[in-house]
Write an enzyme that holds these catalytic residues in place. Structure first.
Site, PDB file in Angstrom:
ATOM      1  N   GLU A  41       0.873  -1.188   0.000  1.00 50.59           N
ATOM      2  CA  GLU A  41       0.000   0.000   0.000  1.00 50.59           C
ATOM      3  C   GLU A  41       0.900   1.226   0.000  1.00 50.59           C
ATOM      4  OE1 GLU A  41      -3.537   2.432   2.354  1.00 50.59           O
ATOM      5  OE2 GLU A  41      -2.407   0.927   3.465  1.00 50.59           O
ATOM      6  N   GLU A  66       4.999   4.789   3.573  1.00 52.03           N
ATOM      7  CA  GLU A  66       4.561   6.118   4.016  1.00 52.03           C
ATOM      8  C   GLU A  66       5.749   7.061   3.980  1.00 52.03           C
ATOM      9  OE1 GLU A  66       1.713   7.838   4.765  1.00 52.03           O
ATOM     10  OE2 GLU A  66       3.147   9.446   5.161  1.00 52.03           O
ATOM     11  N   ASP A 117      -3.406  11.691  -1.694  1.00 53.66           N
ATOM     12  CA  ASP A 117      -3.538  13.155  -1.648  1.00 53.66           C
ATOM     13  C   ASP A 117      -3.940  13.674  -3.025  1.00 53.66           C
ATOM     14  OD1 ASP A 117      -2.771  13.176   1.017  1.00 53.66           O
ATOM     15  OD2 ASP A 117      -0.650  13.339   0.528  1.00 53.66           O
ATOM     16  N   GLU A 193      -8.516   4.264   7.342  1.00 53.18           N
ATOM     17  CA  GLU A 193      -8.900   5.328   8.274  1.00 53.18           C
ATOM     18  C   GLU A 193      -9.722   6.412   7.554  1.00 53.18           C
ATOM     19  OE1 GLU A 193      -5.424   4.369   9.116  1.00 53.18           O
ATOM     20  OE2 GLU A 193      -5.571   4.099  11.288  1.00 53.18           O
ATOM     21  N   TYR A 194      -9.241   6.837   6.377  1.00 53.85           N
ATOM     22  CA  TYR A 194      -9.947   7.887   5.630  1.00 53.85           C
ATOM     23  C   TYR A 194     -11.292   7.401   5.112  1.00 53.85           C
ATOM     24  CZ  TYR A 194      -6.535  11.648   5.671  1.00 53.85           C
ATOM     25  OH  TYR A 194      -5.727  12.684   6.072  1.00 53.85           O
ATOM     26  N   GLU A 195     -11.363   6.150   4.740  1.00 58.47           N
ATOM     27  CA  GLU A 195     -12.631   5.595   4.234  1.00 58.47           C
ATOM     28  C   GLU A 195     -13.704   5.642   5.330  1.00 58.47           C
ATOM     29  OE1 GLU A 195     -12.015   1.752   2.585  1.00 58.47           O
ATOM     30  OE2 GLU A 195     -14.117   1.468   2.040  1.00 58.47           O
TER      31      GLU A 195
END
Ligand SMILES: C[S@@+](CC[C@H](N)C(=O)[O-])C[C@H]1O[C@@H](n2cnc3c(N)ncnc32)[C@H](O)[C@@H]1O
Length: 212
Positions: A41, A66, A117, A193-195
């Site tokens: 990811e 990340e 982003d 988390e964003y989902e």
């Protein structure tokens, strides 16, 4: 994503056994001690998606990537709180631009981009992770029959990502503009988390699965 500089995050990462520090192209079988498929990811944020995947699929090796140490630290803190850390999980603290130094040709079986982003200004389009510039890097590291899956609630970014496919030599295998209402595409969905955050305020989630 708030990017507060968290004191000591770089030191914690430098000393973590779960973070791979040196260019690791061609070395993933050795790192994991097996030849299981490799799923990555890119832009994993605080790591919920990749950690939950590693727990659910022990016979797949997962690598979360990340750019910011202050964000990766949050994922390491999650591992700290776990009784047993899955053996099939590692992290890289790198910019995706460097990805071909960390994975060899065809070494990756699947790539996930989640809530990348948006970089809304046109002049920053090539910084978007589903841009043609990044697709050409993914083309190197992804196995011939490998797939890339992308989820976002940002319709502008999703439309851009669809437009990038053809010029970059990729094709859509499946597309939805409302993942959570799509019984087929949401089967076995693991939330990020964003989902969680954006679907809870009613934003539909777009997703594609692409191949070359
Ligand atoms: C909006 S967050 C989404 C986090 C997570 N995937 C989710 O869905 O909850 C995007 C993340 O991608 C990371 N990121 C952005 N550009 C990157 C790049 N070029 N290389 C690596 N990570 C990147 C950011 O630092 C941020 O943590």
């Amino acid at each position: 994503m708030r990017l507060r500089n968290i004191t000591g995050s770089e030191e914690v990462i430098a000393n973590s056994e779960y973070v791979i520090h040196e260019p690791s192209s061609g070395k993933w079988k050795e790192i994991f001690g097996n030849d299981h498929p490799v799923y990555i990811e890119i832009g994993m944020g605080k790591g919920r998606f990749i950690i939950d995947n590693a727990l659910r699929y022990p016979d797949v090796n997962f690598i979360g990537i990340e750019k910011y140490s202050s964000v990766l630290l949050r994922a390491l803190q999650k591992l700290d709180a776990m009784e047993t850390v899955p053996a099939n999980l590692r992290f890289l603290c790198i910019d995706a631009k460097e990805i071909t130094e960390y994975f060899g040709k065809g070494e990756v079986d699947k790539i996930y981009l989640n809530f990348s982003d948006p970089w809304p200004k046109d002049r920053h389009a090539k910084r978007r992770l589903p841009s043609r510039q990044f697709l050409s890097l993914y083309d190197v590291i992804l196995k011939k029959e490998g797939k890339l899956e992308f989820k976002t609630d940002n319709r502008g970014l999703f439309d851009f990502a669809i437009e990038e496919l053809e010029p970059a030599g990729w094709k859509a295998e499946a597309v939805t503009y409302d993942l959570h209402a799509d019984a087929v595409m949401s089967k076995d969905n693991i939330m990020t988390e964003y989902e969680e955050k954006f679907s809870s305020i009613g934003n539909p989630i777009c997703k594609y699965i692409i191949s070359r």
